[in-house]
Design a protein around this motif. Structure first.
Motif, short mmCIF file in Angstrom:
data_model
loop_
_atom_site.label_atom_id
_atom_site.label_comp_id
_atom_site.label_asym_id
_atom_site.label_seq_id
_atom_site.Cartn_x
_atom_site.Cartn_y
_atom_site.Cartn_z
N ASP A 130 18.18 -5.31 12.72
CA ASP A 130 18.57 -6.74 12.79
C ASP A 130 17.23 -7.57 12.12
N ALA A 131 16.42 -6.80 12.07
CA ALA A 131 15.22 -7.70 11.29
C ALA A 131 14.85 -6.97 9.78
N ILE A 132 15.85 -6.74 9.23
CA ILE A 132 15.65 -6.29 7.98
C ILE A 132 14.93 -7.24 7.07
N ASP A 133 14.11 -7.03 6.31
CA ASP A 133 13.09 -7.93 5.22
C ASP A 133 13.59 -7.80 3.85
N ASP A 134 14.02 -8.93 3.63
CA ASP A 134 14.70 -8.84 2.23
C ASP A 134 13.58 -8.78 0.91
N ARG A 135 12.35 -9.03 1.33
CA ARG A 135 11.40 -8.98 0.45
C ARG A 135 10.80 -7.34 0.21
N VAL A 136 10.62 -7.29 -0.94
CA VAL A 136 10.17 -5.80 -1.51
C VAL A 136 8.84 -5.70 -1.77
N LEU A 137 8.46 -4.52 -1.69
CA LEU A 137 6.94 -4.22 -1.94
C LEU A 137 6.56 -4.03 -3.59
N ALA A 138 5.30 -4.83 -3.82
CA ALA A 138 5.04 -4.63 -5.20
C ALA A 138 4.89 -3.32 -5.69
N ASN A 139 5.13 -3.21 -7.07
CA ASN A 139 5.21 -1.58 -7.57
C ASN A 139 3.73 -1.41 -8.05
N VAL A 140 3.01 -1.12 -7.06
CA VAL A 140 1.55 -0.64 -7.23
C VAL A 140 1.33 0.69 -7.72
N HIS A 141 0.53 0.56 -8.90
CA HIS A 141 0.05 1.94 -9.46
C HIS A 141 -1.32 2.42 -9.27
N ASN A 142 -2.16 1.40 -9.01
CA ASN A 142 -3.52 1.81 -9.10
C ASN A 142 -4.11 0.63 -8.13
N GLU A 148 -19.04 -3.13 -2.21
CA GLU A 148 -19.99 -4.25 -1.95
C GLU A 148 -19.34 -5.56 -1.57
N MET A 149 -18.28 -5.81 -2.52
CA MET A 149 -17.73 -7.08 -2.11
C MET A 149 -16.66 -7.01 -1.22
N LYS A 150 -16.15 -5.99 -0.82
CA LYS A 150 -15.04 -5.60 0.42
C LYS A 150 -13.90 -6.27 -0.22
N ILE A 151 -13.51 -5.63 -1.50
CA ILE A 151 -12.16 -6.06 -1.99
C ILE A 151 -11.68 -5.06 -2.49
N VAL A 152 -10.22 -4.99 -2.70
CA VAL A 152 -9.59 -4.03 -3.68
C VAL A 152 -8.57 -4.89 -4.52
N LYS A 153 -8.49 -4.30 -5.81
CA LYS A 153 -7.45 -4.84 -6.70
C LYS A 153 -6.38 -3.94 -6.74
N LEU A 154 -5.13 -4.52 -6.80
CA LEU A 154 -4.08 -3.92 -6.68
C LEU A 154 -3.52 -4.15 -8.26
N GLN A 155 -3.02 -2.91 -8.68
CA GLN A 155 -2.74 -2.95 -10.38
C GLN A 155 -1.49 -2.64 -10.42
N GLY A 156 -0.64 -2.84 -11.32
CA GLY A 156 0.69 -2.20 -11.30
C GLY A 156 1.74 -2.92 -12.11
N TYR A 157 3.05 -2.67 -12.37
CA TYR A 157 4.04 -3.26 -13.08
C TYR A 157 5.39 -3.68 -12.24
N ASN A 158 5.76 -4.96 -12.21
CA ASN A 158 6.90 -5.22 -11.22
C ASN A 158 8.17 -4.90 -12.46
N PRO A 159 9.32 -4.50 -12.13
CA PRO A 159 10.53 -4.28 -12.97
C PRO A 159 11.02 -5.40 -13.54
#
Length: 231
Positions: A130-142, A148-159
């Motif tokens: 009953d709580a299905i989310d219509d959103r999809v996850l990004a197509n992350v490849h890397n 040091e900066m406490k960050i992460v960069k998500l890289q990829g290609y969406n279709p």
């Protein structure tokens, strides 16, 4: 001349027979830490992630075998090792971070054993249709982590170019990992196929005290991308 060739061939055959042959065996490999990411539901293909190392260059291709009985998951983590009197093994550690699929599991807490040793439990939540989310996850490849900066960069290609980032959900397991879910909105019903590169920068929370924290990035098509950040 023929006699000389015959003598050389016999000598080579004797050398081959006398030389001890190399053999390949399978051995357990050392495990540094096991991560049980939070946020999986009973309709997801869940994963456990293992950080370990190969002691020298004679160890190759770490492999995991999974056996599940009730609420217990046994993972055997082994690697091929070359042995023999004439085998020389360069003493160089080779670290690895290995995701281990454990499949679709019922709701509950699962005991995890890796090479016979108890590890942190894996928690599976209940899927609510009953709580299905219509959103999809990004197509992350890397995933590129900056300790040091406490960050992460998500890289990829969406279709398609009709997907837009809505939010990045971060779920802590309270111990040593963050599950990162970059959720995309579909802007149109008609989405022409067009590979669109993206890079999403995510600030990593500073709640956990583990020396090495797993960033378990959930991706489109049920896959995951993993990176470590050091406290």
């Amino acid at each position: 001349m023929k006699k000389l060739f015959k003598i050389i061939a016999m000598a080579l055959a004797l050398i081959i027979v006398a030389a001890p042959e190399a053999a390949v065996i399978i051995e357990d490999v050392p495990v540094d830490q096991v991560y049980s990411p939070e946020g999986y539901k009973s309709n997801d293909d869940a994963e456990v992630v293992i950080r370990g190392y190969l002691p020298d260059l004679c160890y190759k291709s770490p492999q995991a075998k999974v056996a599940i009985e009730g609420k217990r998951i046994d993972i055997s983590l082994q690697a091929y090792r070359e042995i023999g009197e004439n085998v020389v093994c360069a003493e160089m550690l080779s670290n690895f971070l290995k995701p281990v699929p454990v499949g679709v599991l019922d709701k509950g807490n699962y005991e995890i054993f890796v090479n016979g040793k108890l590890q942190p439990n894996l928690k599976i939540g209940e899927f609510d249709s009953d709580a299905i989310d219509d959103r999809v996850l990004a197509n992350v490849h890397n995933a590129v982590a900056d300790s040091e900066m406490k960050i992460v960069k998500l890289q990829g290609y969406n279709p398609s170019d009709c997907y837009s980032l809505d939010e990045v959900e971060i779920i802590s397991n309270g111990s040593n990992s963050y599950s990162i879910l970059p959720r995309m909105n579909k802007l149109n019903d008609y989405c022409p196929m067009k590979m669109v590169p993206f890079e999403i920068e995510v600030q990593v929370p500073e709640e956990l005290e583990s020396e090495y924290i797993l960033l378990h990035v959930r991706s489109m098509y049920g896959k995951s991308v993993n990176a470590l950040i050091r406290n």
